[in-house]
Write a protein that holds these residues in place. Structure first.
Motif, PDB file in Angstrom:
ATOM      1  N   ARG A 242      51.198  -1.013 -32.757  1.00  0.00           N
ATOM      2  CA  ARG A 242      50.277  -2.145 -32.670  1.00  0.00           C
ATOM      3  C   ARG A 242      49.945  -2.743 -34.022  1.00  0.00           C
ATOM      4  NH1 ARG A 242      46.297  -0.395 -27.635  1.00  0.00           N
ATOM      5  NH2 ARG A 242      47.998   0.029 -26.191  1.00  0.00           N
ATOM      6  N   ALA A 243      50.584  -2.242 -35.076  1.00  0.00           N
ATOM      7  CA  ALA A 243      50.438  -2.894 -36.379  1.00  0.00           C
ATOM      8  C   ALA A 243      51.122  -4.249 -36.333  1.00  0.00           C
ATOM      9  CB  ALA A 243      51.048  -2.019 -37.474  1.00  0.00           C
ATOM     10  N   ALA A 244      50.863  -5.065 -37.322  1.00  0.00           N
ATOM     11  CA  ALA A 244      51.421  -6.424 -37.331  1.00  0.00           C
ATOM     12  C   ALA A 244      52.944  -6.380 -37.318  1.00  0.00           C
ATOM     13  CB  ALA A 244      50.932  -7.167 -38.565  1.00  0.00           C
ATOM     14  N   VAL A 245      53.538  -7.236 -36.523  1.00  0.00           N
ATOM     15  CA  VAL A 245      54.990  -7.339 -36.480  1.00  0.00           C
ATOM     16  C   VAL A 245      55.460  -8.087 -37.720  1.00  0.00           C
ATOM     17  CG1 VAL A 245      56.935  -8.325 -35.225  1.00  0.00           C
ATOM     18  CG2 VAL A 245      55.039  -7.307 -33.968  1.00  0.00           C
ATOM     19  N   PRO A 246      56.491  -7.562 -38.417  1.00  0.00           N
ATOM     20  CA  PRO A 246      56.949  -8.252 -39.627  1.00  0.00           C
ATOM     21  C   PRO A 246      57.531  -9.613 -39.317  1.00  0.00           C
ATOM     22  CG  PRO A 246      58.482  -6.513 -38.994  1.00  0.00           C
ATOM     23  CD  PRO A 246      57.265  -6.369 -38.129  1.00  0.00           C
ATOM     24  N   ALA A 247      57.317 -10.566 -40.215  1.00  0.00           N
ATOM     25  CA  ALA A 247      57.898 -11.890 -40.029  1.00  0.00           C
ATOM     26  C   ALA A 247      59.371 -11.855 -40.392  1.00  0.00           C
ATOM     27  CB  ALA A 247      57.173 -12.899 -40.926  1.00  0.00           C
ATOM     28  N   GLY A 248      60.134 -12.774 -39.845  1.00  0.00           N
ATOM     29  CA  GLY A 248      61.566 -12.835 -40.159  1.00  0.00           C
ATOM     30  C   GLY A 248      62.368 -11.879 -39.317  1.00  0.00           C
ATOM     31  N   GLY A 249      63.584 -11.604 -39.730  1.00  0.00           N
ATOM     32  CA  GLY A 249      64.510 -10.826 -38.929  1.00  0.00           C
ATOM     33  C   GLY A 249      64.349  -9.340 -39.118  1.00  0.00           C
ATOM     34  N   ALA A 250      65.033  -8.601 -38.229  1.00  0.00           N
ATOM     35  CA  ALA A 250      65.058  -7.149 -38.344  1.00  0.00           C
ATOM     36  C   ALA A 250      65.853  -6.762 -39.583  1.00  0.00           C
ATOM     37  CB  ALA A 250      65.689  -6.550 -37.088  1.00  0.00           C
ATOM     38  N   ARG A 251      65.462  -5.663 -40.204  1.00  0.00           N
ATOM     39  CA  ARG A 251      66.127  -5.247 -41.441  1.00  0.00           C
ATOM     40  C   ARG A 251      67.352  -4.393 -41.164  1.00  0.00           C
ATOM     41  NH1 ARG A 251      60.686  -4.597 -42.589  1.00  0.00           N
ATOM     42  NH2 ARG A 251      60.758  -2.406 -42.058  1.00  0.00           N
ATOM     43  N   HIS A 252      67.238  -3.453 -40.237  1.00  0.00           N
ATOM     44  CA  HIS A 252      68.303  -2.466 -40.052  1.00  0.00           C
ATOM     45  C   HIS A 252      69.249  -2.920 -38.958  1.00  0.00           C
ATOM     46  CE1 HIS A 252      65.853  -0.035 -42.649  1.00  0.00           C
ATOM     47  NE2 HIS A 252      64.865  -0.051 -41.792  1.00  0.00           N
ATOM     48  N   VAL A 253      70.118  -3.840 -39.267  1.00  0.00           N
ATOM     49  CA  VAL A 253      71.035  -4.384 -38.259  1.00  0.00           C
ATOM     50  C   VAL A 253      72.429  -4.492 -38.832  1.00  0.00           C
ATOM     51  CG1 VAL A 253      69.250  -5.695 -37.041  1.00  0.00           C
ATOM     52  CG2 VAL A 253      70.490  -6.771 -38.917  1.00  0.00           C
ATOM     53  N   GLU A 254      73.400  -4.442 -37.937  1.00  0.00           N
ATOM     54  CA  GLU A 254      74.789  -4.705 -38.299  1.00  0.00           C
ATOM     55  C   GLU A 254      75.151  -6.085 -37.789  1.00  0.00           C
ATOM     56  OE1 GLU A 254      77.171  -1.675 -36.608  1.00  0.00           O
ATOM     57  OE2 GLU A 254      76.286  -0.051 -37.770  1.00  0.00           O
ATOM     58  N   THR A 255      75.836  -6.855 -38.604  1.00  0.00           N
ATOM     59  CA  THR A 255      76.243  -8.187 -38.171  1.00  0.00           C
ATOM     60  C   THR A 255      77.507  -8.093 -37.354  1.00  0.00           C
ATOM     61  OG1 THR A 255      75.276  -9.176 -40.143  1.00  0.00           O
ATOM     62  CG2 THR A 255      76.890 -10.487 -38.935  1.00  0.00           C
ATOM     63  N   ALA A 256      77.480  -8.693 -36.162  1.00  0.00           N
ATOM     64  CA  ALA A 256      78.675  -8.742 -35.310  1.00  0.00           C
ATOM     65  C   ALA A 256      79.546  -9.896 -35.768  1.00  0.00           C
ATOM     66  CB  ALA A 256      78.266  -8.931 -33.854  1.00  0.00           C
ATOM     67  N   HIS A 257      80.835  -9.677 -35.790  1.00  0.00           N
ATOM     68  CA  HIS A 257      81.784 -10.729 -36.228  1.00  0.00           C
ATOM     69  C   HIS A 257      82.350 -11.474 -35.032  1.00  0.00           C
ATOM     70  CE1 HIS A 257      81.690  -9.370 -40.367  1.00  0.00           C
ATOM     71  NE2 HIS A 257      81.717  -8.138 -39.904  1.00  0.00           N
TER      72      HIS A 257
ATOM     73  N   MET B  33      72.960   6.253 -21.870  1.00  0.00           N
ATOM     74  CA  MET B  33      73.164   5.103 -22.753  1.00  0.00           C
ATOM     75  C   MET B  33      72.011   5.051 -23.754  1.00  0.00           C
ATOM     76  SD  MET B  33      75.627   2.912 -22.902  1.00  0.00           S
ATOM     77  CE  MET B  33      76.142   1.264 -23.401  1.00  0.00           C
ATOM     78  N   VAL B  34      72.339   5.062 -25.042  1.00  0.00           N
ATOM     79  CA  VAL B  34      71.302   5.079 -26.073  1.00  0.00           C
ATOM     80  C   VAL B  34      71.652   4.082 -27.166  1.00  0.00           C
ATOM     81  CG1 VAL B  34      70.774   7.509 -25.630  1.00  0.00           C
ATOM     82  CG2 VAL B  34      72.380   6.900 -27.449  1.00  0.00           C
ATOM     83  N   LEU B  35      70.635   3.679 -27.901  1.00  0.00           N
ATOM     84  CA  LEU B  35      70.815   2.771 -29.029  1.00  0.00           C
ATOM     85  C   LEU B  35      70.194   3.396 -30.268  1.00  0.00           C
ATOM     86  CD1 LEU B  35      71.597   0.020 -30.281  1.00  0.00           C
ATOM     87  CD2 LEU B  35      69.389  -0.851 -29.492  1.00  0.00           C
ATOM     88  N   ASP B  36      71.003   3.582 -31.291  1.00  0.00           N
ATOM     89  CA  ASP B  36      70.496   3.962 -32.606  1.00  0.00           C
ATOM     90  C   ASP B  36      69.971   2.680 -33.250  1.00  0.00           C
ATOM     91  OD1 ASP B  36      70.116   4.529 -35.285  1.00  0.00           O
ATOM     92  OD2 ASP B  36      72.000   5.617 -35.522  1.00  0.00           O
ATOM     93  N   PRO B  37      68.660   2.582 -33.513  1.00  0.00           N
ATOM     94  CA  PRO B  37      68.119   1.327 -34.041  1.00  0.00           C
ATOM     95  C   PRO B  37      68.820   0.853 -35.312  1.00  0.00           C
ATOM     96  CG  PRO B  37      66.338   2.753 -33.333  1.00  0.00           C
ATOM     97  CD  PRO B  37      67.599   3.569 -33.249  1.00  0.00           C
ATOM     98  N   ALA B  38      69.292   1.784 -36.128  1.00  0.00           N
ATOM     99  CA  ALA B  38      69.958   1.396 -37.368  1.00  0.00           C
ATOM    100  C   ALA B  38      71.321   0.777 -37.113  1.00  0.00           C
ATOM    101  CB  ALA B  38      70.107   2.611 -38.284  1.00  0.00           C
ATOM    102  N   ARG B  39      71.842   0.899 -35.878  1.00  0.00           N
ATOM    103  CA  ARG B  39      73.171   0.379 -35.562  1.00  0.00           C
ATOM    104  C   ARG B  39      73.110  -0.787 -34.582  1.00  0.00           C
ATOM    105  NH1 ARG B  39      77.272   5.223 -34.439  1.00  0.00           N
ATOM    106  NH2 ARG B  39      78.712   3.466 -34.723  1.00  0.00           N
ATOM    107  N   LEU B  40      71.925  -1.362 -34.419  1.00  0.00           N
ATOM    108  CA  LEU B  40      71.811  -2.562 -33.592  1.00  0.00           C
ATOM    109  C   LEU B  40      72.743  -3.643 -34.118  1.00  0.00           C
ATOM    110  CD1 LEU B  40      70.279  -4.215 -31.372  1.00  0.00           C
ATOM    111  CD2 LEU B  40      68.739  -4.929 -33.217  1.00  0.00           C
ATOM    112  N   ARG B  41      73.530  -4.234 -33.242  1.00  0.00           N
ATOM    113  CA  ARG B  41      74.473  -5.271 -33.645  1.00  0.00           C
ATOM    114  C   ARG B  41      73.874  -6.640 -33.314  1.00  0.00           C
ATOM    115  NH1 ARG B  41      79.208  -5.779 -31.484  1.00  0.00           N
ATOM    116  NH2 ARG B  41      80.341  -6.189 -33.413  1.00  0.00           N
ATOM    117  N   VAL B  42      73.733  -7.455 -34.336  1.00  0.00           N
ATOM    118  CA  VAL B  42      73.110  -8.770 -34.188  1.00  0.00           C
ATOM    119  C   VAL B  42      74.146  -9.825 -34.564  1.00  0.00           C
ATOM    120  CG1 VAL B  42      71.282 -10.301 -34.993  1.00  0.00           C
ATOM    121  CG2 VAL B  42      70.825  -7.854 -34.683  1.00  0.00           C
ATOM    122  N   SER B  43      74.410 -10.747 -33.662  1.00  0.00           N
ATOM    123  CA  SER B  43      75.363 -11.816 -33.948  1.00  0.00           C
ATOM    124  C   SER B  43      74.809 -12.742 -35.022  1.00  0.00           C
ATOM    125  CB  SER B  43      75.647 -12.623 -32.680  1.00  0.00           C
ATOM    126  OG  SER B  43      74.483 -13.317 -32.275  1.00  0.00           O
TER     127      SER B  43
END
Length: 240
Positions: free
Chosen positions: A225-240, A69-79
């Motif tokens: 360990r660099a600073a975590v970006p503020a706001g949401g993840a950029r590379h996401v797919e919106t779940a419908h 089971m793997v996750l392509d970070p660019a295909r993360l599905r975010v509701s």
């Protein structure tokens, strides 16, 4: 194919694993038993598609399931609701601020579970990997409270996920979204679950997985360990 997994002695070199093609079909992926959880053995195992997973009273069991089971970070599905939570910044997200706390929370027995596979020796092993700069955590905080997080092992551009937990709504999902925004080429989720599938994880044939990690583990990894970006993840797919 062997009828029984190979036994590895504590004194065996870190490379003393059979080829992953020798893993059993039932139980799926059981490859070897024994050995230890020394950093060198763990790092070699992960880089070759193998991970430890066992319960109290068992020897160390080493697995390489097919499929993986793997996750392509660019295909993360975010509701949409999770995307709104990310944009609002409901949680403060950090990296490696509370590694031991995250591991302890992941090790705590879950509802409807009588025990945990994250045994004290496993905790010590991953804390040691963390001290050496190989294991990392992503934490979500609500004020001073640890709301959720995840941890795993980073080799090159592969993050080999070990466990995640939520004490507050969507906290582990927020941690995962931030992890997927850090520049990894692949997140290893090890075993299938409906929860991970809803987030976009998919099965990958073991042979393809091993080819992928051989390439990605050799590439320069992101600076976690660099600073975590503020706001949401950029590379996401919106779940419908």
């Amino acid at each position: 194919m062997p009828l029984h997994p190979l036994w590895i002695s504590d004194a065996a070199p870190p490379r003393a694993f059979p080829d992953v093609d020798a893993a059993l079909e039932e139980p799926n992926g059981l490859l070897a038993m024994g050995g230890d959880l020394a950093p060198e053995r763990l790092l070699y195992a992960y880089a070759h598609g193998i991970f430890p997973w066992y319960s109290e009273g068992q020897p160390i069991l080493w697995w390489s399931p097919d499929p993986r089971m793997v996750l392509d970070p660019a295909r993360l599905r975010v509701s949409r609701s999770l995307r709104r939570r990310l944009r609002r910044g409901d949680y403060q997200v950090t990296v490696d601020r509370g590694f031991r706390q995250v591991v302890r929370c992941c090790a705590a027995p879950r509802a409807r579970q009588s025990g945990t596979w994250i045994l004290p020796e496993m905790v010590r092993a991953y804390v040691r990997l963390h001290e050496l700069g190989h294991a990392h955590s992503v934490e979500c905080w609500s004020g001073q409270r640890l709301a959720g997080g995840l941890y795993g092992v980073a080799i090159g551009r592969v993050f080999f996920g070990e466990s995640m937990f939520s004490a507050m709504t969507d906290a582990s999902k927020v941690a995962l979204a931030h992890l997927c925004d850090r520049g990894f080429g692949l997140v290893d989720c090890q075993l299938p679950s409906a929860h991970l599938a809803r987030l976009g994880a998919e099965p990958m044939a073991r042979r393809d997985f091993c080819r992928a990690i051989a390439r990605l583990c050799a590439e320069p990894g992101p600076e976690l360990r660099a600073a975590v970006p503020a706001g949401g993840a950029r590379h996401v797919e919106t779940a419908h």
